[in-house]
Design an enzyme around this catalytic site. Structure first.
Site, PDB file in Angstrom:
ATOM      1  N   VAL A 285       0.837  -1.205   0.000  1.00 36.94           N
ATOM      2  CA  VAL A 285       0.000   0.000   0.000  1.00 36.94           C
ATOM      3  C   VAL A 285       0.866   1.247   0.000  1.00 36.94           C
ATOM      4  O   VAL A 285       0.622   2.215  -0.720  1.00 36.94           O
ATOM      5  CB  VAL A 285      -0.954   0.009   1.209  1.00 36.94           C
ATOM      6  CG1 VAL A 285      -1.709   1.328   1.287  1.00 36.94           C
ATOM      7  CG2 VAL A 285      -1.923  -1.148   1.116  1.00 36.94           C
ATOM      8  N   GLU A 290      -1.491   4.568  -5.323  1.00 34.11           N
ATOM      9  CA  GLU A 290      -2.701   4.191  -6.056  1.00 34.11           C
ATOM     10  C   GLU A 290      -3.596   5.385  -6.405  1.00 34.11           C
ATOM     11  O   GLU A 290      -4.417   5.314  -7.309  1.00 34.11           O
ATOM     12  CB  GLU A 290      -3.512   3.145  -5.257  1.00 34.11           C
ATOM     13  CG  GLU A 290      -4.059   3.628  -3.913  1.00 34.11           C
ATOM     14  CD  GLU A 290      -3.042   3.470  -2.796  1.00 34.11           C
ATOM     15  OE1 GLU A 290      -3.370   3.804  -1.645  1.00 34.11           O
ATOM     16  OE2 GLU A 290      -1.925   3.024  -3.082  1.00 34.11           O
ATOM     17  N   ASP A 332      -1.915  34.332 -36.051  1.00 32.47           N
ATOM     18  CA  ASP A 332      -2.529  35.378 -36.847  1.00 32.47           C
ATOM     19  C   ASP A 332      -2.045  36.728 -36.325  1.00 32.47           C
ATOM     20  O   ASP A 332      -1.574  36.833 -35.190  1.00 32.47           O
ATOM     21  CB  ASP A 332      -4.052  35.265 -36.717  1.00 32.47           C
ATOM     22  CG  ASP A 332      -4.784  36.067 -37.766  1.00 32.47           C
ATOM     23  OD1 ASP A 332      -4.113  36.579 -38.681  1.00 32.47           O
ATOM     24  OD2 ASP A 332      -6.013  36.188 -37.663  1.00 32.47           O
ATOM     25  N   ASN A 714       2.333   6.692   5.202  1.00 24.33           N
ATOM     26  CA  ASN A 714       1.708   6.830   3.884  1.00 24.33           C
ATOM     27  C   ASN A 714       0.689   7.960   3.877  1.00 24.33           C
ATOM     28  O   ASN A 714       0.641   8.781   2.951  1.00 24.33           O
ATOM     29  CB  ASN A 714       1.035   5.508   3.508  1.00 24.33           C
ATOM     30  CG  ASN A 714       0.782   5.403   2.018  1.00 24.33           C
ATOM     31  OD1 ASN A 714       1.538   5.926   1.221  1.00 24.33           O
ATOM     32  ND2 ASN A 714      -0.290   4.729   1.649  1.00 24.33           N
ATOM     33  N   ASP A 718       1.929  11.036   1.599  1.00 23.40           N
ATOM     34  CA  ASP A 718       1.401  10.813   0.250  1.00 23.40           C
ATOM     35  C   ASP A 718       0.230  11.713  -0.113  1.00 23.40           C
ATOM     36  O   ASP A 718      -0.252  11.655  -1.244  1.00 23.40           O
ATOM     37  CB  ASP A 718       0.947   9.349   0.086  1.00 23.40           C
ATOM     38  CG  ASP A 718       2.125   8.444  -0.207  1.00 23.40           C
ATOM     39  OD1 ASP A 718       3.256   8.885   0.035  1.00 23.40           O
ATOM     40  OD2 ASP A 718       1.907   7.310  -0.662  1.00 23.40           O
TER      41      ASP A 718
END
Length: 884
Positions: A285, A290, A332, A714, A718
């Site tokens: 994990v 993910e 242009d 995590n 994260d």
């Protein structure tokens, strides 16, 4: 009315019958009350799309991940072995991860819906006798809609009045040839493609203009009927998302291999099966980001919304990535490089030599014809409402109307006296517009356009009397036009013809009146934007329909080209298939193209793309659509651009300014760099955890990370820091880098080396910190596994929080990351979370946190600082390529 609409076949009826059945008025349109009633009865003029994913579906999708299923399995096993605390903690982690994923995905969806609303299509309708611009969704049955060349048809309707209307129906019928449309009655069995008295939603006006009686809207249109038979396809993944998918699959394979290695090593070293299973799952994990695709989508969508605040509507997520690699901009001139605020500053005829701020005097007939021609050979209008003048139409034609008005010309009165019978609309191929009018039993034709196109059609010239035009006179006026064009004037010519019986509009045998000089000054901000492009390795090419000397003058003023450099003229340009290598090379080395048509634009895109360039192409007309669509980044004008040009484009400039293109390219580069930053940050942090646990398992050290500690780290690193990196404003050097190549992956070899460097240094200093602490303060004691674990745990947290600052470019204390307030907010919030974990008994026990003295905290701080110093020292010594 509902039954009539269902059974009525409008192509078989006259305009009068259709108008009566729809309870409308061809001259005045509908009233607000009628409009309100019909919207309530029939709904808005929209094609039903698939319903957006509901919040519940987004939340439910967070639990479909294989990783989440593994976590649920681990939690179930914990409860089975009566490890209630571990099981509960894992469940809490699952829901925290789900909440974060739900927030990011929901936010991305909201952002994309906001972008769709910005891309609303306008339409012109008659309401209570006045031509009004509204959102096309608000059109109802019975409305009278006005469409012009370049407009998308927003409804199904019957032609009421038309002027040389050609409709491109290829999107509906597949027929590539444009269809002429006009009033009339057709047999009932006439097939859809042959109904020349009707127009249909989703097609567009290729030429001319028309008033249309709306017969069907939304799902009642032919397009709506087709849409009701099929499901809309899912949006294709962007190139960036495809790259991330490939990258993620590789990462999963690497991670699974390492996790299996750690799991087996742990079992061989006597670790419990359940503990190693939970550790392995938690590690998987932690190692696999993910939520990365969601973060990327949100970053792109938020970037697109940010661009919208700078007057740039980016319609496709994939366009943002392409913007980062753009290395040629074909732009242009009028309105993009210049202010698009045309003003008549000189008029020259055989008897009139007027310049701005002087009295407009000369031959009375010439002065009168000029004023009439300015008003009649013109589709623009000046509407006065509430003491304010509303300008509707092309800026050049508006400038002519304003001038005529200043000379006492009554626009409404003159247009009423001279009844318009026919019109040849201006096109980029002919470069001429002409109108035919009836006045007191005779006919008069007015024409205006490019001198070199109009002059050959003039057989006479109006001096004191009408005299024949000869070669010397033609040469004289051509030289006069070149003199003024060389000083930046836009020159157009005007001519006329009077007939007693001629009722067919023709541009042959005209009488030349004279020249009109107009000035459209450069935008003040453009020169600096062009310099920024050159610094960024982007070639700027100016393409215009103007006179070559005018084009060169503006090009030199803005720094696009040098004085004396050759200008490529449209008539010298061959078709792409006929070009030699030398001619293609000449095109590639030319900076200014003048008197070009849309085919030249398309061929120029092909030449650049053939050489591997990523091309941005601007355009505004219906004929520009092929070049805009062919370009890697099609750029349409928001103010003067046709709906067709806007429809096929990738981005729309709401202010028509070149600077907005450069802003978009810069933002595209910033977004891609930010994605690389947070991918690098996440992978290096997660890889450091893998390395720490792998080393501890293989070497059978006296300490190891626990599953919940891995999941806690995590959550800490994260989420908030990674999101903060995703909205960094970008470094000072972002426009000094070479354009990105589409073939280069998100994580190239150099960046992989950088990631491994970060991870190895982080894992090394954290592991060393634990060993140093033991041998300094506890060398005679038995290894304190819990204490060693805590030092490793908090050292990793500190290193990863500080690591976010390593993602900056340039000087450390002045980098874009240091200036990002959201990075500081994220670190502050994470410190509060860590402090709360230390204070809350339940959390402290779940994370296996034990008391530590000052010496241990000093070691942890030293670990974090040593990691930062090592990385920054390596950057200074240039031991690896920095993350630019």
């Amino acid at each position: 009315m509902e039954n009539i609409l269902t059974n009525f076949t409008f192509h078989t009826t006259t305009v009068e019958e259709a108008t009566v059945s729809l309870k409308s008025d061809v001259e005045k349109g509908l009233t607000p009350i009628q409009v309100k009633e019909r919207i309530e009865q029939f709904g808005l003029n929209t094609i039903n799309e698939e319903k957006p994913i509901s919040p519940f579906q987004i939340l439910f999708s967070q639990f479909k991940s294989p990783i989440v299923l593994l976590l649920l399995f681990a939690a179930g096993m914990s409860f089975w072995f009566k490890e209630w605390l571990d099981g509960t903690a894992i469940v809490c982690v699952i829901f925290i991860n789900a909440a974060i994923g739900f927030y990011m995905e929901f936010k991305a969806q909201v952002s994309m819906l906001a972008l769709k609303k910005m891309a609303a299509v306008p339409a012109k309708v008659l309401r209570e006798g006045k031509l009004t611009e509204i959102n096309a969704e608000e059109i109802v049955q019975g409305d009278i809609v006005f469409v012009d060349a370049g407009d998308l048809i927003p409804i199904d309707g019957k032609i009421v009045r038309s002027t040389q209307v050609l409709i491109d129906e290829s999107a509906l019928t597949g027929e590539s040839v444009s269809v002429e449309k006009k009033m009339g009655v057709l047999p009932e069995n006439t097939i859809l493609g042959d109904r020349t008295n009707m127009v249909f939603k989703g097609t567009y006006v290729f030429k001319g203009n028309a008033y249309i009686l709306v017969c069907a809207t939304g799902m009642q249109t032919e397009l709506g009927k087709i849409a009701s038979l099929v499901h809309l396809s899912d949006q294709a993944a962007t190139p960036l998302e495809k790259k991330l998918e490939v990258f993620s699959k590789k990462l999963i394979k690497i991670t699974v291999g390492l996790v299996v290695l750690i799991f087996v090593a742990g079992l061989l070293n006597g670790q419990k099966f359940m503990e190693m299973l939970e550790t392995s799952i938690a590690l998987a994990v932690a190692a696999i980001p993910e939520g990365l695709p969601i973060v990327v989508t949100m970053s792109l969508a938020q970037g697109m919304l940010k661009l919208a605040r700078y007057n740039v509507i980016v319609k496709k997520l994939s366009a943002v990535e392409t913007l980062g690699g753009t290395n040629v901009i074909c732009t242009d001139k009028t309105g993009t490089l210049t202010q698009n605020k045309m003003g008549v500053v000189l008029i020259k005829t055989p008897s009139v030599n007027w310049q701005k701020d002087a009295d407009f005097e000369g031959n009375e007939e010439q002065v009168k014809l000029i004023t009439q021609g300015f008003i009649l050979c013109n589709t623009a209008n000046l509407e006065i409402a509430n003491n304010e003048t509303k300008e509707i139409g092309d800026p050049l034609e508006i400038a002519l109307l304003k001038f005529a008005q200043l000379q006492g010309g009554d626009i409404t009165a003159i247009r009423t006296q001279f009844n318009k019978k026919d019109e040849i609309p201006f096109s980029s191929e002919t470069k001429i517009m002409a109108t035919l009018h009836e006045h007191e039993g005779s006919y008069i034709t007015f024409a205006k356009g490019a001198l070199e196109e109009l002059l050959p059609k003039c057989t006479h010239i109006l001096e004191n009397d009408t005299v024949p035009m000869d070669k010397s006179k033609q040469d004289y006026w051509i030289k006069e036009a070149e003199v003024f064009a060389a000083s930046g004037h836009r020159m157009i010519a005007i001519a006329y013809r009077k007939d007693k019986t001629e009722t067919t509009l023709s541009t042959d045998s005209l009488v030349f009146i004279g020249l009109i000089g107009m000035i459209d000054p450069p935008r003040p901000e453009v020169k600096a934007a062009i310099e920024e492009c050159k610094m960024a390795g982007i070639k700027v090419v100016m393409i215009t329909g103007d006179h070559p000397t005018t084009a060169q003058y503006i090009g030199v003023q803005l720094g696009i080209t040098e004085a004396g450099e050759a200008v490529m003229i449209g008539k010298e340009m061959k078709h792409f298939e006929d070009l030699t290598k030398e001619e293609k090379k000449k095109w590639l080395n030319t900076d200014v193209f003048a008197r070009v048509n849309p085919q030249h634009k398309l061929d120029l895109v092909k030449v650049f793309q053939e050489k591997g360039y990523v091309v941005g192409m601007t355009g505004d007309g219906v004929n520009d659509a092929p070049a805009i669509k062919k370009a890697d980044i099609g750029i349409a004008m928001g103010q003067r651009g046709t709906q067709v040009a806007q429809e096929v484009s990738d981005m729309i400039l709401k202010d028509d300014s070149f600077k907005s293109i450069v802003v978009a390219i810069r933002q595209g580069r910033v977004i891609i760099e930010n994605i690389k930053k947070f991918v690098t940050f996440l992978l290096s942090c997660n890889l450091s955890e893998l390395l720490v646990i792998a080393v501890a398992a293989v070497m059978n050290l006296h300490f190891q990370m626990l599953p919940l500690q891995i999941l806690f780290i995590n959550i800490i690193t994260d989420v908030l820091p990674a999101l903060a990196l995703g909205i960094t404003k970008g470094g000072d050097n972002v426009m000094k880098l070479k354009p990105l190549k589409a073939s280069v992956p998100i994580i190239d070899k150099n960046r992989w080396k950088l990631i491994f460097f970060y991870a190895i240094i982080m894992a090394s200093v954290c592991t060393a910190g634990v060993l140093i602490n033991h041998y300094l303060y506890h060398k005679n004691d038995v290894w304190d596994t819990a204490l060693c674990n805590n030092i490793l745990f908090f050292s990793l947290i500190l290193c990863q929080l500080l690591h976010v600052f390593n993602m900056g470019t340039g000087t450390f204390f002045k980098s874009e990351v240091m200036r990002n307030k959201y990075v500081w907010y994220s670190i502050l919030v994470n410190i509060i979370i860590v402090f709360a974990a230390l204070q809350i008994p339940f959390v402290r026990k779940a994370l296996n946190i034990v008391p530590m003295n000052l010496n241990e905290w000093v070691v942890i701080l030293a670990v974090g600082l040593s990691f930062m110093v090592t990385v920054q020292l390596a950057k200074v010594l240039k031991l690896f390529k920095s993350n630019k």
